[in-house]
Scaffold this motif. Structure first.
Motif, mmCIF file in Angstrom:
data_model
loop_
_atom_site.group_PDB
_atom_site.id
_atom_site.type_symbol
_atom_site.label_atom_id
_atom_site.label_comp_id
_atom_site.label_asym_id
_atom_site.label_seq_id
_atom_site.Cartn_x
_atom_site.Cartn_y
_atom_site.Cartn_z
ATOM 1 N N SER A 1 0.838 -1.198 0.000
ATOM 2 C CA SER A 1 0.000 0.000 0.000
ATOM 3 C C SER A 1 0.877 1.254 0.000
ATOM 4 O O SER A 1 0.517 2.264 -0.596
ATOM 5 N N MET A 2 2.050 1.168 0.641
ATOM 6 C CA MET A 2 2.940 2.335 0.618
ATOM 7 C C MET A 2 3.596 2.511 -0.736
ATOM 8 O O MET A 2 3.903 3.627 -1.153
ATOM 9 N N LYS A 3 3.832 1.393 -1.425
ATOM 10 C CA LYS A 3 4.372 1.512 -2.785
ATOM 11 C C LYS A 3 3.324 2.156 -3.693
ATOM 12 O O LYS A 3 3.641 2.995 -4.534
ATOM 13 N N ASP A 4 2.057 1.736 -3.477
ATOM 14 C CA ASP A 4 0.988 2.200 -4.361
ATOM 15 C C ASP A 4 0.762 3.701 -4.242
ATOM 16 O O ASP A 4 0.598 4.379 -5.240
ATOM 17 N N ASP A 5 0.745 4.204 -2.999
ATOM 18 C CA ASP A 5 0.412 5.628 -2.880
ATOM 19 C C ASP A 5 1.653 6.526 -2.889
ATOM 20 O O ASP A 5 1.569 7.719 -2.626
ATOM 21 N N GLY A 6 2.798 5.947 -3.193
ATOM 22 C CA GLY A 6 3.989 6.785 -3.382
ATOM 23 C C GLY A 6 4.672 7.224 -2.102
ATOM 24 O O GLY A 6 5.689 7.904 -2.144
ATOM 25 N N SER A 7 4.116 6.846 -0.945
ATOM 26 C CA SER A 7 4.737 7.319 0.294
ATOM 27 C C SER A 7 6.081 6.641 0.544
ATOM 28 O O SER A 7 6.962 7.205 1.186
ATOM 29 N N LEU A 8 6.252 5.423 0.027
ATOM 30 C CA LEU A 8 7.538 4.750 0.188
ATOM 31 C C LEU A 8 8.614 5.488 -0.608
ATOM 32 O O LEU A 8 9.711 5.741 -0.117
ATOM 33 N N ASN A 9 8.266 5.876 -1.839
ATOM 34 C CA ASN A 9 9.229 6.616 -2.652
ATOM 35 C C ASN A 9 9.630 7.923 -1.985
ATOM 36 O O ASN A 9 10.796 8.317 -2.039
ATOM 37 N N ALA A 10 8.656 8.567 -1.340
ATOM 38 C CA ALA A 10 8.966 9.830 -0.664
ATOM 39 C C ALA A 10 9.990 9.597 0.444
ATOM 40 O O ALA A 10 10.945 10.373 0.608
#
Lengths: 289, 243, 268
Positions: free
Chosen positions: B222-231
Motif C-alpha cells: 500500500s505504501m508503494k501504491d500511494d507513493g509514500s515509500l518513494n517519498a
C-alpha cells in the motif's frame, strides 16, 4: 538539558561540550556504569553461591553428586567465557520457554522446533511479547547475570574446593574427637575457617570478573563498552546535531580510567579484609613480612 | 542450588503471567541501531532513520503496536528464530543464504549497490587491500576476488577508519552507508563503479510466522501504491532508486 | 567432497595454506571441525609464545616489586597495576592505535599492526603482569626459615636467588600460575574478536566458529565445537603443568607434596 542547547551548531567551546555531554545518548552511557556495577554487585554473591554448591558437590561422598560437581568445575573452567556467552544465553532462554510451555500450554500440539524456528505458545513467551521494553531489559539482564554466575561459579568452586582442603587436618580431627557429626564439623569448623584460605583466590577472581564485564554487550545488555563504541564512532551532520570525527580514543580512555579506579578500590578493600581475616591467625597471609 | 533454580523458574513464570493479560498485538522489531541512514541511534539514544520511519508507518497501516529493539548484528538472526523479537528491520539485504533460514517480506528498497571508497583516486581495487565488515555480503565478495586482499573488521566504523589511517587501500560497503561519510570528508572519495550484490532490503520473519509477513507485505504494497515509500526513499536515501 | 579432502584443503587454512576460499555451502560437521581446529593453531601460537616470554618478564617484575629500591619497585608496580587493572580488549584497542602511529614514523613497526606480532606483544605484557603479581605473592610467602638456613650455609646473592628463592617461589606459585596459563589461552580468543583485523580470512578458532555461526545462523554447533577443542587444550595444559609441578616438588616425600600450598589457589 540546558536551555541554550536548542541549536548546538551555533555553540562552541565549553558550551557546546556541556550540551554534547548531556544528550540522551550520553545519559544512557552514564546509566550503563550503574548497570555494570549492579551486575557486579549481584553476580559476585550469586557466583559465590554457585561456587559453594559446586565445591560441596565436588567433595560429596555420594558418587554421582561428586561427579556432577567435578564435571561442572572442569568443563566450565576449560571453555573460554566468550565462547560460552555466544550460545549459552539463547539456549538458556529457549530452555526456560520450553519449561513454561510444558507448564502453561498443556494442549500445545505443534513441535517446538520447526525447521530453524523455535516456536512456543504465546503465553509461554518470556517475557510476554506485549510486556513493556523495560521488562525485556530486566529479563536480559537477569539472563546475563545468571550466565556470568554459572561461569564464575565454576572458578569460585575451584577456589573454595582448594580452600576446604587447605583447612588443617588437625582442626577436623579435633572436631571429630569432640563427637561432632560430619555436618556439624562442616558447619562449625570447616566453613568458618576456609575463608581465609579462599580469600586470595576469590579476590583474584573478583578482579577477573570486573574485567569480564565488557563481554556484557555480547549478552545483549547495553553496557559501557556498547555506548562508548556507539558514542565514539564518527557521526556526520546529517544524523546528529553534534557531528564529530572518530573519538573512540577519548571514550576508551574514560573506560580505562574507570576500570583502573575500580581495580584500585577493590585492591584496597580486599587488602583490609585480608588483614581482618588473618588477624591473630597463624597463616602465611598473617605472617607474611 | 536446586532451590535457586526453582525460585528463578517460579519468578520467570510469574513475571510473564502478569503481563500476558495486556493487549496481545505487540510486534517487536529487531534492528542494529548502528547503520545510518537505515537505522541508527539519535542524540537521545532512540532508534531513528529510514527504517524507523518506514517501520512505524507500516505498523500503523497494519494496525499493530510496534516496539523497537536493538540487537548485535552477529546474533540478529539467531535471536529472531529463537523468538526474542518478531521481525528484523536492519538494512538486511535479501540473500539466498539468509532466505533458507528466515523468510523475507517484499523488498522495500531497490537493490542497494555497494561502492569502494578510498583516499587515493587511482587505486586498482582488483589488486588492493580492501576492508569490509566481517559477516557482510561485501566481505564475502572481496574474499572471492582473485587479486584483492580482504581485511575484516568487527564494525563498519573500523573499516572506514582503516582506510583513513592507511591500513587498507579501500573499503567496500553499502553505498547508502558510505555516501554521507564521503560527502563529509574531503580526503575520501568513491573509486570505480557500483558493485551490485544481493537483492533489495526486506524485513526478516520466522518461517513459521507467515501471517505476520502477509500483514507487512500488504502494508508495504500500500505504501508503494500511494507513493509514500518513494517519498521516504528520496528523503533518506538520495542515491537510491525508487519504485 | 570427502572429509579427507576437506582436511587436506583446510587444515592449514588459518596460516594461509590450502584452499583460498572458505567453504560457501554445505557447512558440514567435517568442515566446521577442520576449520575451527585450524584456527586453534593461532590460539596455541599466541598462548605458548606469550606464556614463555611472559614468564621471564614476570620473574623480573616480581623481583622488582619486592625490591626495596623504589627505582625498581615503582615501575614494576605500575606495569602490574595497569595491565592487571584494565580489560584486555581496551589494551588491544590502544596497542593497535599506538602501533599504527608508530608505523607511520618508523617502518620497523610495520609488522605490529598485524595480529601475529601486535597482539602477541599485548598478550606478553598482560600475562607478564598477572604472573608477576602471582610470583610476587609467592615471594612474600617463602618461609623465613628457608632463607635463614641458606644464609647460615653461606649461600648469598645470586646463588641464593638461583638455588633457594627462585625454586621455592615457583613451587608456591605453581597452582595459581596454572590457572593463569588457562586464562591466557582463553584470552587468545579475543585477538581477532575485538582487537586486530583478520587478513584474508586467516583467524583463530573463534573467528572460524563465528564464521560458521554467521553462515548457518545456528550457534549451537560451531561454539560447542570450539568448546570441545578448548577442553582438550586445557586438559593438556593442566597435564603439562602437573608434570612440571611433580618435577619442582620431586625432593619432597610423596604425602608432603599435597601440603605445599601455603597460599593456596589464588587465581590469576
Amino acid at each position: 538539558m540546558f536551555a541554550y542547547c536548542t541549536d548546538p551548531a551555533s555553540l562552541d567551546g565549553l558550551a557546546w561540550l556541556a550540551c554534547y555531554l548531556t544528550t540522551g545518548k550520553h545519559m544512557a552511557f552514564y546509566a550503563s556504569f550503574g548497570t555494570v556495577m549492579l551486575l557486579l554487585a549481584i553476580t559476585a554473591p550469586t557466583a559465590l553461591l554457585f561456587g559453594f554448591g559446586g565445591a560441596v558437590a565436588a567433595r560429596a561422598r555420594f558418587l554421582p553428586l561428586r561427579m556432577l560437581g567435578k564435571t561442572y568445575i572442569a568443563i566450565v573452567r576449560s571453555v573460554p567465557d566468550i565462547a560460552f556467552f555466544l550460545f549459552f544465553v539463547i539456549a538458556l532462554d529457549q530452555g526456560l520457554e520450553y519449561l513454561r510451555l510444558l507448564a502453561l500450554c498443556p494442549d500445545w500440539d505443534q513441535p517446538v522446533r520447526q525447521g530453524n524456528d523455535f516456536v512456543v505458545c504465546s503465553a509461554a513467551k518470556l517475557p510476554s511479547n506485549s510486556a513493556p521494553q523495560w521488562v525485556h531489559e530486566v529479563y536480559g539482564f537477569l539472563l546475563a547475570m545468571f550466565t556470568f554466575a554459572i561461569v564464575f561459579g565454576a572458578f569460585a568452586a575451584n577456589v573454595l574446593f582448594g580452600a576446604m582442603m587447605a583447612v588443617p587436618r588437625a582442626q577436623i580431627e579435633t572436631a571429630e574427637a569432640y563427637g561432632m557429626t560430619r555436618a556439624q564439623t562442616f558447619r562449625r569448623i570447616l566453613v568458618p575457617q576456609m575463608w581465609v584460605y579462599a580469600l586470595p583466590g576469590l579476590s583474584n577472581l573478583w578482579m577477573v570478573l570486573v574485567k569480564a564485564t565488557p563481554l556484557l554487550f555480547l549478552l545483549g545488555v547495553e553496557d559501557i563498552v556498547y555506548w562508548a563504541r556507539e558514542l565514539g564512532g564518527s557521526v556526520t551532520p546529517r544524523f546528529s546535531d553534534y557531528p564529530h570525527g572518530d573519538w573512540r580514543v577519548w571514550y576508551f580512555l574514560a573506560l580505562l580510567v574507570f576500570y583502573l579506579l575500580l581495580t584500585r578500590v577493590s585492591e584496597i578493600v580486599l587488602e583490609r579484609l585480608m588483614k581482618r581475616l588473618t588477624f591473630g591467625q597463624a597463616t602465611t597471609g598473617g605472617m607474611a613480612a | 542450588m536446586k532451590t535457586i533454580l526453582t525460585a528463578t523458574a517460579a519468578l520467570a513464570l510469574g513475571t510473564g503471567m502478569a503481563f500476558a493479560a495486556e493487549h496481545s498485538e505487540t510486534v517487536r522489531l529487531g534492528t542494529e541501531g548502528a547503520y545510518a541512514p537505515y537505522n541508527f541511534l539519535d542524540d537521545n539514544g532512540e532508534v531513528a532513520g529510514f527504517e524507523r520511519q518506514l517501520g512505524d508507518e507500516l505498523c500503523a497501516r497494519a494496525e499493530l503496536t510496534c516496539e523497537w529493539v536493538t540487537n548485535d548484528w552477529d546474533s540478529i538472526i539467531p535471536n529472531l528464530v529463537s523468538g526474542n523479537y518478531d521481525a528484523i528491520m536492519a538494512g538486511m539485504s535479501i540473500t539466498d543464504e539468509r532466505d533458507e533460514v528466515i523468510d523475507f517480506s517484499d523488498p522495500y528498497t531497490q537493490p542497494d549497490p555497494s561502492v569502494y571508497v578510498s583516499t587515493m583516486d587511482d587505486v586498482d581495487v582488483e589488486n588492493a587491500v580492501v576492508a569490509a565488515q566481517s559477516g557482510t555480503i561485501q566481505a564475502g565478495h572481496v574474499a572471492s576476488m582473485e587479486g584483492a586482499t580482504l581485511v575484516e573488521f568487527a564494525t563498519p566504523e573500523e573499516t572506514v577508519a582503516a582506510v583513513r589511517n592507511g591500513e587498507a587501500d579501500a573499503v567496500l560497503a553499502d553505498k547508502a552507508f558510505l555516501m554521507p561519510i564521503v560527502e563529509n570528508e574531503s580526503e575520501l572519495s568513491v573509486v570505480g563503479d557500483d558493485v551490485l550484490l544481493g537483492g533489495g532490503i526486506g524485513m526478516g520473519f520466522r518461517e513459521s510466522d507467515g501471517e505476520l509477513r502477509e500483514k507487512f507485505n500488504a502494508a508495504i504494497q500500500s505504501m508503494k501504491d500511494d507513493g509514500s515509500l518513494n517519498a521516504l526513499i528520496e528523503e533518506w536515501l538520495p542515491d537510491g532508486a525508487t519504485f | 567432497m570427502s572429509c579427507v579432502e576437506t582436511i587436506a584443503d583446510y587444515a592449514l587454512r588459518s596460516i594461509g595454506f590450502g584452499e583460498r576460499l572458505l567453504p560457501r555451502e554445505g557447512y558440514t560437521l567435517c568442515q566446521q571441525f577442520t576449520l575451527i581446529g585450524s584456527g586453534m593453531i593461532w590460539n596455541i601460537y599466541f598462548g605458548v609464545l606469550a606464556l614463555c616470554s611472559g614468564f621471564v618478564l614476570a620473574v623480573a617484575l616480581a623481583v622488582g616489586k619486592a625490591s626495596a629500591n623504589p627505582l625498581f619497585r615503582k615501575p614494576a608496580e605500575w606495569v602490574i597495576f595497569v595491565f592487571r587493572g584494565s580489560p584486555l580488549f581496551i589494551q588491544f584497542f590502544f596497542a593497535y592505535l599506538l602501533f599504527l602511529s608508530l608505523k607511520n614514523s618508523y617502518p620497523f613497526f610495520g609488522a605490529f599492526t598485524a595480529a601475529w606480532a601486535g597482539a602477541l606483544v599485548v598478550l606478553f605484557l598482560n600475562t607478564a603482569a598477572y604472573s608477576g603479581e602471582i610470583f610476587y605473592g609467592a615471594l612474600r610467602s617463602i618461609p623465613r626459615g628457608d632463607m635463614e638456613a641458606a644464609e647460615a650455609y653461606g649461600i648469598t646473592g645470586w646463588n641464593k636467588f638461583r638455588r633457594i628463592t627462585f625454586p621455592t617461589m615457583l613451587r608456591l606459585a605453581w597452582p595459581a600460575y596454572t590457572n593463569e596459563a588457562i586464562f591466557l589461552f582463553h584470552a587468545t580468543t579475543l585477538v581477532f574478536f575485538s582487537g586486530f583485523p583478520a587478513w584474508q580470512q586467516r583467524g583463530d578458532a573463534l573467528y572460524y566458529a563465528n564464521y560458521f555461526a554467521d553462515k548457518t545462523f545456528n550457534p549451537f554447533v560451531p561454539y560447542p565445537i570450539l568448546a570441545f577443542y578448548f577442553i582438550l587444550l586445557t586438559l593438556s595444559v593442566v597435564g603439562l603443568f602437573a608434570l612440571a609441578s611433580r618435577r619442582l616438588n620431586r625432593h619432597l616425600p610423596r604425602e608432603a607434596r599435597q601440603k605445599l600450598r601455603l597460599r593456596p589457589n589464588f587465581l590469576r
